[in-house]
Design a protein around this motif. Structure first.
Motif, short mmCIF file in Angstrom:
data_model
loop_
_atom_site.label_atom_id
_atom_site.label_comp_id
_atom_site.label_asym_id
_atom_site.label_seq_id
_atom_site.Cartn_x
_atom_site.Cartn_y
_atom_site.Cartn_z
N ASN A 149 -6.35 6.72 8.77
CA ASN A 149 -7.79 6.44 8.44
C ASN A 149 -8.01 6.75 7.00
OD1 ASN A 149 -8.27 4.95 11.08
ND2 ASN A 149 -9.32 6.58 11.94
N GLU A 150 -6.87 7.26 6.41
CA GLU A 150 -7.34 7.65 4.99
C GLU A 150 -7.76 6.53 4.06
OE1 GLU A 150 -4.15 10.05 3.70
OE2 GLU A 150 -4.92 11.87 4.39
N ALA A 151 -7.26 5.60 4.07
CA ALA A 151 -7.49 4.39 3.32
C ALA A 151 -8.63 3.70 3.94
CB ALA A 151 -6.20 3.64 3.25
N GLU A 152 -9.74 3.49 3.09
CA GLU A 152 -10.85 2.91 3.20
C GLU A 152 -11.00 1.78 2.53
OE1 GLU A 152 -14.29 5.70 4.70
OE2 GLU A 152 -13.50 6.47 2.65
N VAL A 153 -10.41 1.52 1.48
CA VAL A 153 -10.40 0.24 0.73
C VAL A 153 -9.10 -0.17 0.25
CG1 VAL A 153 -12.96 0.75 -0.23
CG2 VAL A 153 -10.80 1.47 -1.63
N TRP A 154 -9.02 -1.55 0.08
CA TRP A 154 -7.47 -1.83 -0.20
C TRP A 154 -7.48 -2.68 -1.54
CZ3 TRP A 154 -3.46 -0.45 3.13
CH2 TRP A 154 -3.86 0.07 4.10
N LEU A 155 -6.80 -2.57 -2.43
CA LEU A 155 -6.88 -3.18 -3.60
C LEU A 155 -5.58 -3.98 -3.97
CD1 LEU A 155 -8.96 -0.98 -4.18
CD2 LEU A 155 -8.51 -1.03 -6.83
N PRO A 156 -5.58 -5.06 -4.53
CA PRO A 156 -4.41 -6.03 -4.89
C PRO A 156 -3.66 -5.31 -5.81
CG PRO A 156 -6.26 -7.31 -5.63
CD PRO A 156 -6.83 -6.02 -5.01
N LEU A 157 -2.35 -5.45 -5.85
CA LEU A 157 -1.39 -4.70 -6.74
C LEU A 157 -0.57 -5.87 -7.37
CD1 LEU A 157 -0.16 -2.10 -8.10
CD2 LEU A 157 1.36 -2.24 -6.12
N TRP A 158 -0.30 -6.08 -8.70
CA TRP A 158 0.32 -7.00 -9.28
C TRP A 158 1.95 -6.51 -9.87
CZ3 TRP A 158 1.86 -7.16 -14.55
CH2 TRP A 158 1.26 -6.08 -15.15
N ASP A 210 -8.14 -12.62 3.33
CA ASP A 210 -6.95 -11.74 2.85
C ASP A 210 -6.69 -11.77 1.25
OD1 ASP A 210 -4.65 -9.95 2.51
OD2 ASP A 210 -3.65 -11.32 4.08
N PHE A 211 -6.07 -10.97 0.57
CA PHE A 211 -5.61 -11.19 -0.51
C PHE A 211 -4.77 -12.50 -0.89
CE2 PHE A 211 -5.69 -6.36 -0.75
CZ PHE A 211 -7.05 -6.50 -1.26
N THR A 212 -5.06 -13.17 -2.14
CA THR A 212 -4.12 -14.21 -2.44
C THR A 212 -3.23 -13.79 -3.78
OG1 THR A 212 -5.96 -15.08 -3.78
CG2 THR A 212 -5.79 -15.74 -1.69
N ASP A 213 -2.40 -14.57 -4.15
CA ASP A 213 -1.66 -14.26 -5.29
C ASP A 213 -2.53 -14.31 -6.58
OD1 ASP A 213 0.53 -14.07 -3.98
OD2 ASP A 213 1.37 -16.00 -4.37
N GLU A 214 -3.67 -15.12 -6.65
CA GLU A 214 -4.59 -15.09 -7.95
C GLU A 214 -5.54 -13.96 -7.98
OE1 GLU A 214 -4.33 -17.73 -5.31
OE2 GLU A 214 -2.89 -18.90 -6.80
N ASP A 215 -5.31 -13.00 -7.07
CA ASP A 215 -6.29 -11.75 -6.93
C ASP A 215 -5.36 -10.60 -7.72
OD1 ASP A 215 -8.45 -12.66 -5.24
OD2 ASP A 215 -7.38 -12.38 -3.43
N ALA A 216 -4.37 -10.67 -8.07
CA ALA A 216 -3.36 -9.98 -8.62
C ALA A 216 -2.72 -10.63 -9.56
CB ALA A 216 -2.59 -9.17 -7.65
N GLN A 217 -3.50 -10.87 -10.78
CA GLN A 217 -2.53 -11.58 -11.99
C GLN A 217 -2.00 -10.31 -12.86
OE1 GLN A 217 -2.23 -14.74 -12.51
NE2 GLN A 217 -3.13 -15.09 -10.64
N ALA A 218 -1.15 -10.86 -13.72
CA ALA A 218 -0.41 -9.77 -14.47
C ALA A 218 -1.29 -9.44 -15.57
CB ALA A 218 0.99 -10.38 -15.04
N GLY A 219 -1.44 -7.90 -15.96
CA GLY A 219 -2.18 -7.43 -17.06
C GLY A 219 -3.80 -7.64 -16.61
#
Length: 800
Positions: free
Chosen positions: A194-203, A134-143
Motif C-alpha cells: 500500500n506504499e504507492a498512492e499515486v502512479w505516474l506514466p513513464l516514457w 488507464d494511462f495511454t501512450d500519449e500520456d508518456a511522450q519522450a522528453g
C-alpha cells in the motif's frame, strides 16, 4: 452404513464414559492438528493460491543477467524496448519503479510514494481503474513531463475527500497533475504493498544506455512456456547487441511472479510445516499407545464378539470408528487454537503479501483440517485395531477378566515410543541449529554503532531544487541546525543508508587496472556528508574522512571500504589510486583519500560488498537519509528534527523518522519468530515423548507387579528392581535416540538455506540434544522404576 452408524454411536458412548482419557488425547491431537492447519493456511495463501489477478499464472518477472553473479539485475530502457520490439514470447512487457514525491499545495506538506510505470502496466496486470481511465501512450511522450496521474483508492478517500477524483489536481514535487483515474479499492501491487498512492506514466528513452533501474513484469503470450520465453529473450539480447545498445549483451532471468514474490518465504514455511508434521506424528504415536492400552484391556470383550460371529473387519471398523471420532474431537478443539496461531504466523510473512493474499481460516483450510483429523484417526487407530483384532480368540476366552491382556513387554508400544523419541530428537536438533543461527545473526558486527542513532528520509523536489547548489545549500543549513540541537553528538546524510533495502551500484574504472575477461569492476555507490562516518561511528582505517575542503571547487575525491580493497587492490595501496564511476553525469577521476571499515549494507547475513563513497558537496543528490546520534530521550529529538526541517523549507516533509535500530529489528523479526516457533514445537514434542516413555514404563510396572513382588520376597534389593526397570527404559532411549540422530543428520541438510554461521551437522548440537533427550527419557523411566522398587511383596501377592 447402518453398522457404521452403530459403531460411531458406540464409540461416542465409550469416549464419554472415559472423559479423562478423551480430554487428554483430544488436547494432544488439538495441538498437533491446529498447528498443521495454521501452517497449511499460510502455505495455501502464499504458495498455492493464485495471485488475485486475471490469469495470474501468465505473469512473469524479468531481469537482465549480467556478469559478476548478477542474475537478477535491473533493466535499462533500451533493453526493455528491444524485448518489446523483437520478442515473441510475451504478449506484454511493462516496466515499473518506486520513488518519493512531495505533495504540496495543502495545509501540511506530505511525502507520497509514487509508482513510475510504463503506459501498459495496468493492462499487463489486467486491472482497470474503478473511475476514469488507464494511462495511454500519449500520456508518456519522450522528453515531456507527465501531466496526469492515476491514484489509489486510499489516496482518493484520504487526500481527495472521496469526491469524484477524475479531473482533480494534485501538486507533486512542484508540478500540477490531473487525476485521470482511481484504482479499485481492493487493488494492491504486491511489490509495493500500500506504499504507492499515486502512479505516474513513464516514457522509455532508447538512448539511455547502461542505466539499469527498471523492474519488468511480463505476461506470457498464449501457449508460450516459461522456458520458451526465456530462450526467445536470450535471442533478442543478441539482436540488441548487434544494434549497438551501448553495452555488452545480457542474458535474462525469468521467474513466475508468484515464485518471485514468495521465494524467500518458501524454505521457512516448508521447514515449519515439516516441524508440525513431526509433532503430529509424535502425537499420533502417543495416542496410539493410549489406544493400544485400552484395546489390550478390552480384548476379551472383542473375543466374545468374535465368538458371537463378528468378523475381523467389523471389529476393526468398530475400533477405527472410535479413533476417528477421537481425532475429529481433537481437530474441532484445534480449530479454536488456529485463530491464535494465525496471528502468530502472520508476523513471519511480508505485510505487502498479506494484503494481497491474506492468511485466514478459509474453506480449503477447513477441508484440510477435517481430512487431517480423519487421516490422523486412521493412522493412530490402525495399528491397535490390527493387533487386537488378529489375536487368537480361544485363549482370551479362557482367561479371567483381570488376566486378559496382561503382557508387560509389548513390542508395538515400545516401537511407538522409540518413534516418538526419534522424531523429537530431529525437532530438537533443528531447533538448536536455528537458535544458534539467531545468536550468530544477533552477534554480527554491523560496522557501526546503533546506540542513540536516529534516521529520517528526505526527498527534494526537482522543480524547486533544480541544481546542485540549491541542494547543497539545503543540506548545509539543515545539518548545521540539527547538529546544534541539544543532545545531538553528530549528524550526517547519505543516499542509501545501511539495511534500508535500497542501493545504487554500477561499473567503475580503476586507473592502472583492468578487469579480466568475463569479470567486472562493480561497486556500490554512496554519497555522504563529511560527518556521516563520525555519526555512524564507522572506523576510518586509512587516510581521512571527508572534510570541508571537499567542495565542488576542490579536487574530486572518494573513499572506499575494506571490501573494495580486498576485491580490487589485494595487498596494494589504496590511497592515491583513482576511480571513475561514470554515474549521474560524473565523468571525472576521483582520488581515493581514505579507507573505511565494512558495514552490513544489505542484510545482516550478507558480507559487505565493495563500496565507493563520494562527498555530498561534489555530488548533490535529491533523496537522502538523515542520520543523527543523540543522547537522552528520542521523542524530543524527533519533534525537534521536524521543526528544523520546516525552518529550512516549510514545504519539505520529513518521513520515516525513527530509531535506526528498527531496521535491525525488522531483519531479526523472521529468524526470531522462526526459532521461537520451532522451540515451541520441539518443547511440545519432548513433552509428548516423555509422556510416552512414562506411559510405557508405568504400564510395564503395573503388569509386572506380581513378578516384582516375588523378586523382592525372595530377597532382591530394591536397587536391583530399580536397575531392572531403568534398564528397559534405557534400551528404549538408546534405540530411539540412535535412530533420531541418523534421521536428523539427513533432515538438517534441508535447513542449510536458513542457517548462518553454523554447519547443518554441528556435532555439539547433536551431542547436546541427545544428552538432553536421553535425560528426559530416563527421568520419565525413573519415576515408574522408583514406584516398582517400593512394591510391597505381601500386597502384590495377596492381590493375586
Amino acid at each position: 452404513m447402518d453398522s457404521l452408524r452403530q459403531d460411531f454411536r458406540y464409540a461416542l458412548r465409550t469416549l464419554m464414559r472415559t472423559p479423562g482419557f478423551t480430554l487428554a488425547a483430544g488436547i494432544t491431537l488439538a495441538l498437533a492438528i491446529g498447528a498443521n492447519t495454521v501452517l497449511f493456511s499460510a502455505i495455501h495463501a502464499m504458495l498455492l493460491r493464485p495471485l488475485p489477478f486475471p490469469e495470474a499464472g501468465e505473469l512473469v518477472r524479468v531481469w537482465c543477467k549480467q556478469t559478476g553473479n548478477m542474475d537478477q539485475a535491473s533493466v535499462s530502457d533500451p533493453e526493455l524496448l528491444g524485448w518489446r520490439e523483437h520478442g515473441k514470447g510475451f504478449a506484454k512487457l511493462a516496466g515499473f519503479g518506486l520513488r518519493d514525491l512531495n505533495r504540496t499545495g495543502v495545509e501540511s506538506p506530505e511525502r507520497v510514494r509514487a509508482g513510475l510505470v510504463t503506459s501498459n502496466f495496468f493492462s499487463t496486470l489486467g486491472v482497470r481503474p474503478a473511475q476514469g481511465r488507464d494511462f495511454t501512450d500519449e500520456d508518456a511522450q519522450a522528453g515531456q513531463p507527465a501531466s496526469v496521474v492515476v491514484v489509489s483508492h486510499g489516496f482518493w478517500k484520504r487526500a481527495l475527500a472521496g469526491t469524484p477524483g477524475v479531473g482533480q489536481t494534485v501538486v507533486l514535487d512542484g508540478r500540477s497533475y490531473t487525476v485521470a483515474g482511481v484504482l479499485p479499492e481492493d487493488f494492491t501491487f504486491p511489490e509495493f504493498g500500500n506504499e504507492a498512492e499515486v502512479w505516474l506514466p513513464l516514457w522509455l528513452d532508447a538512448q539511455k544506455k547502461g542505466s539499469h533501474y527498471l523492474s519488468v513484469l511480463g505476461r506470457l503470450a498464449p501457449g508460450t512456456s516459461l522456458e520458451a520465453a526465456r530462450s526467445d529473450l536470450a535471442r533478442v539480447a543478441t539482436l540488441i547487441d548487434s544494434a549497438d545498445a551501448g553495452e555488452a549483451p545480457h542474458g535474462v532471468t525469468l521467474l513466475t511472479w508468484q515464485e518471485e514474490l514468495t521465494g524467500n518465504m518458501r524454505p521457512m514455511l516448508w521447514t515449519l510445516w515439516g516441524a508440525v508434521a513431526f509433532v503430529l506424528l509424535i502425537a499420533c504415536a502417543n495416542v496410539a499407545n493410549l489406544m493400544l492400552v485400552r484395546a489390550l484391556a478390552r480384548q476379551r470383550d472383542g473375543a466374545i464378539r468374535a465368538a458371537l460371529g463378528a468378523s475381523r473387519g467389523r471389529r476393526m471398523q468398530q475400533a477405527l470408528a472410535e479413533s476417528v471420532l477421537l481425532a475429529l474431537f481433537g481437530g474441532a478443539m484445534g480449530l479454536l487454537l488456529v485463530l491464535w496461531g494465525l496471528e502468530l504466523v502472520r508476523t513471519l510473512l511480508p505485510v505487502n503479501m498479506l494484503r494481497v493474499t491474506p492468511v485466514e481460516l478459509s474453506g480449503p483450510a477447513l477441508a484440510f483440517s477435517v481430512a487431517l483429523s480423519v487421516g490422523a484417526g486412521l493412522l493412530f487407530g490402525l495399528a491397535p485395531a490390527l493387533h487386537t483384532s488378529g489375536m487368537d480368540v480361544l485363549p482370551l476366552l479362557k482367561q479371567s477378566g483381570s488376566a486378559a491382556g496382561a503382557r508387560a513387554h509389548h513390542p508395538l508400544r515400545n516401537a511407538l515410543v522409540m518413534v516418538q523419541l526419534a522424531l523429537a530428537l530431529v525437532l530438537l536438533v533443528g531447533t538448536g541449529l536455528m537458535v544458534r543461527t539467531l545468536q550468530n545473526v544477533q552477534a554480527v558486527d554491523l560496522g557501526f554503532d546503533l546506540d542513540g542513532l536516529l534516521s529520517a528520509r528526505l526527498s527534494l523536489p526537482a522543480a524547486k531544487y533544480s541544481d546542485g547548489a540549491r541542494k547543497a545549500s539545503f543540506y548545509d543549513e539543515l545539518l548545521g541546525r540539527v547538529a546544534a540541537l541539544p543532545g545531538v553528538e553528530a549528524a550526517g546524510v547519505i543516499n542509501d543508508a545501511p539495511l534500508g533495502n535500497s542501493n545504487t551500484n554500477g561499473d567503475f574504472i580503476l586507473e592502472g587496472s583492468a578487469p579480466q575477461s568475463g569479470e567486472r569492476f562493480l561497486a556500490e555507490y554512496r554519497v555522504a556528508s563529511p560527518d556521516y562516518f563520525r555519526t555512524m561511528r564507522i572506523a576510518v582505517r586509512q587516510g581521512r574522512a571527508f572534510g570541508p575542503q571537499d567542495t565542488d571547487k576542490g579536487a574530486p575525491v572518494a573513499i572506499v571500504n575494506e571490501a573494495f580493497v580486498r576485491a580490487y587492490l589485494g595487498t596494494g595501496e589504496a590511497l592515491g589510486r583513482r576511480v571513475k564511476l561514470d554515474w549521474n553525469g560524473d565523468s571525472a577521476f576521483h582520488d581515493i583519500v581514505g579507507v573505511v571499515a565494512d558495514v552490513r549494507a544489505d542484510r545482516l547475513t550478507l558480507p559487505a560488498r565493495p563500496e565507493v563513497y563520494l562527498p555530498l558537496a561534489q555530488m548533490p543528490i535529491p533523496s537522502v537519509t538523515l542520520l543523527l546520534r543523540g543522547r537522552g530521550a528520542e521523542a524530543p529529538l524527533v519533534t525537534a528534527v521536524r521543526q528544523e526541517v520546516k525552518a529550512v523549507d516549510a514545504e519539505q516533509p520529513v518521513y520515516d523518522l525513527a530509531p535506526f535500530a528498527e531496521r535491525v529489528d525488522r531483519q531479526l523479526l523472521r529468524p526470531t519468530a522462526t526459532a521461537r516457533l520451532l522451540a515451541a514445537f520441539a518443547l511440545l514434542a519432548v513433552v509428548l515423548a516423555g509422556v510416552g516413555v512414562y506411559g510405557v514404563m508405568a504400564y510395564t510396572v503395573g503388569q509386572r507387579t506380581r513378578e516384582l513382588g516375588i523378586r523382592l520376597a525372595l530377597g532382591a534389593h530394591p536397587r536391583q528392581v530399580l536397575r531392572l526397570v531403568l534398564g528397559q527404559g534405557l534400551r528404549l532411549t538408546l534405540v530411539g535416540v540412535g535412530v533420531g540422530l541418523l534421521a536428523a543428520f539427513g533432515c538438517t541438510r534441508l535447513l542449510a538455506s536458513l542457517l548462518y554461521g553454523v554447519d547443518a551437522s554441528e556435532p555439539t548440537i547433536f551431542v547436546g540434544v541427545a544428552v538432553v533427550l536421553s535425560g528426559v527419557s530416563l527421568l520419565a523411566s525413573w519415576l515408574p522404576a522408583l514406584r516398582a522398587s517400593r512394591v510391597s511383596p505381601a500386597v502384590s501377592l495377596r492381590s493375586e
